[in-house]
Design a protein around this motif. Sequence first.
Motif, PDB file in Angstrom:
ATOM      1  N   ALA A  74      82.796  25.675  24.897  1.00 62.54           N
ATOM      2  CA  ALA A  74      83.656  26.581  25.676  1.00 62.54           C
ATOM      3  C   ALA A  74      83.323  28.054  25.455  1.00 62.54           C
ATOM      4  O   ALA A  74      83.890  28.914  26.132  1.00 62.54           O
ATOM      5  CB  ALA A  74      85.113  26.323  25.336  1.00 62.54           C
ATOM      6  N   LEU A  75      82.435  28.373  24.521  1.00 63.03           N
ATOM      7  CA  LEU A  75      82.083  29.774  24.279  1.00 63.03           C
ATOM      8  C   LEU A  75      81.399  30.371  25.498  1.00 63.03           C
ATOM      9  O   LEU A  75      80.652  29.693  26.209  1.00 63.03           O
ATOM     10  CB  LEU A  75      81.151  29.883  23.068  1.00 63.03           C
ATOM     11  CG  LEU A  75      81.710  29.444  21.714  1.00 63.03           C
ATOM     12  CD1 LEU A  75      80.615  29.505  20.659  1.00 63.03           C
ATOM     13  CD2 LEU A  75      82.894  30.313  21.307  1.00 63.03           C
ATOM     14  N   THR A  76      81.660  31.642  25.721  1.00 57.86           N
ATOM     15  CA  THR A  76      80.987  32.377  26.788  1.00 57.86           C
ATOM     16  C   THR A  76      80.273  33.574  26.166  1.00 57.86           C
ATOM     17  O   THR A  76      80.522  33.924  25.005  1.00 57.86           O
ATOM     18  CB  THR A  76      81.989  32.870  27.845  1.00 57.86           C
ATOM     19  OG1 THR A  76      82.680  34.031  27.335  1.00 57.86           O
ATOM     20  CG2 THR A  76      83.012  31.795  28.189  1.00 57.86           C
ATOM     21  N   PRO A  77      79.404  34.226  26.912  1.00 58.50           N
ATOM     22  CA  PRO A  77      78.753  35.427  26.365  1.00 58.50           C
ATOM     23  C   PRO A  77      79.725  36.535  25.984  1.00 58.50           C
ATOM     24  O   PRO A  77      79.369  37.446  25.242  1.00 58.50           O
ATOM     25  CB  PRO A  77      77.833  35.870  27.521  1.00 58.50           C
ATOM     26  CG  PRO A  77      77.583  34.632  28.310  1.00 58.50           C
ATOM     27  CD  PRO A  77      78.855  33.844  28.224  1.00 58.50           C
ATOM     28  N   ARG A  78      80.976  36.439  26.456  1.00 59.99           N
ATOM     29  CA  ARG A  78      81.962  37.478  26.169  1.00 59.99           C
ATOM     30  C   ARG A  78      82.898  37.104  25.018  1.00 59.99           C
ATOM     31  O   ARG A  78      83.765  37.897  24.654  1.00 59.99           O
ATOM     32  CB  ARG A  78      82.785  37.776  27.429  1.00 59.99           C
ATOM     33  CG  ARG A  78      81.970  38.393  28.561  1.00 59.99           C
ATOM     34  CD  ARG A  78      82.827  38.680  29.767  1.00 59.99           C
ATOM     35  NE  ARG A  78      83.333  37.443  30.365  1.00 59.99           N
ATOM     36  CZ  ARG A  78      82.648  36.664  31.193  1.00 59.99           C
ATOM     37  NH1 ARG A  78      81.401  36.984  31.519  1.00 59.99           N
ATOM     38  NH2 ARG A  78      83.185  35.565  31.700  1.00 59.99           N
ATOM     39  N   THR A  79      82.741  35.908  24.465  1.00 65.07           N
ATOM     40  CA  THR A  79      83.622  35.481  23.377  1.00 65.07           C
ATOM     41  C   THR A  79      83.315  36.275  22.115  1.00 65.07           C
ATOM     42  O   THR A  79      82.214  36.211  21.585  1.00 65.07           O
ATOM     43  CB  THR A  79      83.456  33.979  23.078  1.00 65.07           C
ATOM     44  OG1 THR A  79      83.678  33.224  24.271  1.00 65.07           O
ATOM     45  CG2 THR A  79      84.457  33.547  22.004  1.00 65.07           C
ATOM     46  N   ARG A  80      84.285  37.017  21.627  1.00 62.08           N
ATOM     47  CA  ARG A  80      84.117  37.815  20.405  1.00 62.08           C
ATOM     48  C   ARG A  80      84.950  37.270  19.247  1.00 62.08           C
ATOM     49  O   ARG A  80      84.614  37.504  18.095  1.00 62.08           O
ATOM     50  CB  ARG A  80      84.522  39.278  20.666  1.00 62.08           C
ATOM     51  CG  ARG A  80      83.627  39.992  21.654  1.00 62.08           C
ATOM     52  CD  ARG A  80      82.235  40.217  21.078  1.00 62.08           C
ATOM     53  NE  ARG A  80      81.345  40.801  22.083  1.00 62.08           N
ATOM     54  CZ  ARG A  80      80.534  40.092  22.874  1.00 62.08           C
ATOM     55  NH1 ARG A  80      80.515  38.760  22.754  1.00 62.08           N
ATOM     56  NH2 ARG A  80      79.779  40.673  23.755  1.00 62.08           N
TER      57      ARG A  80
END
Length: 381
Positions: free
Chosen positions: A149-155
């Motif tokens: 579920a991680l995206t490039p915007r997950t911080r």
Amino acid sequence: MSEPVRPAVFPGGRELFRLDPEVAHLNHGSFGAVPLPVREAQAALRARADADPDTFFIGVPERLAAARGRVAARLGADPDGLAFISNATEGANLALDAIPLADGDEILVTDHGYGTVVAAAARRAPLTTVALDPHLPDEDAVRETVLAALTPRTRVAVLDHISSPTARLIASPQLLTDLAERGVTTVVDGAHAPGMLADPLAGGADFWFGNLHKWGYAPPGSALFAAAPAHRDRVRPLVPSWEDGHGFPRSVENRATTDYTGWLAAPEGLDLLERLGAAEVRAHNSALAGHGADLLARIPGLTPLPYTDGLAMRTLRLPPGVAETQEAARALREELAARLRIRVLIWPWPGGGGIRICAQVYNRAEEYERLAAALGPFLAR
């Protein structure tokens, strides 16, 4: 079908508490219960505060540091990275306020997360909510679902250590390692970890918080907040105080003339756990919760969910149409309490809610047998 073996009574367990004997208290995970030795220790502290308020409050920072050191030693934690707080929701806000976020950053949560912790995350950034099927078979399946579920915007990832409704381990050490390798800051809600897990801070989360009043035998309002060394300089109290100049953890703990006696008595709870035999308590509680779950699984329409070995909580899905909303779950919970004098957690879920039972040293096998005998006819009405 053979009858399940009844776990033995924990010697002296019931006598440690002053619970209503007419009620089957099978919901320790929600509010805990304070053993008599801890209540007595807190009462003595209150008497000291009442007898000489000036001396008591002037010495609070040093008293808290000493109590924190005792707790840290029991949990294998760094006392300089640990602070007393009131509850897990406060811990979530402390952690999220200490994490720098930019426009476009996102926070990952799961649909098993505690409501007010998820609400704290939603105040800081847009959320990605991971749907975790309650029937996922093991920790690896949970880990793979979260990572997918991680995206490039997950911080940031805000994860339960042990989920409250479904009573399973989510923030495993391997998942925390995988997230760290991907540059994701981890915030772990360990509300049920202290006391139930032998090493509650294992895994190396960036931020972790957990309650002592559940499985650690501390008074209500006793919780812990932990920050990894790299983050401690950014941790700020939610309300400024005269101790701000001392930095974390002292600045976070200062609450003017609040009642500190619960925090100061908290080490007594963990000491009691050790005197009882922490490993024996955990084994007893896990076996008793398993016994209760086995009994409930015989009721038509109830489906046991996968669980993590060693935990003192078990959950089962209720039949379709039962407790599918928050309102329906609350109504069923209170009706069970009023009519059957049994306290459990009922949690809502589409397609059929769930029932969570807990076990503590004051519980006995016959309480779960009473629930199992009554619940089937109760649901069939």
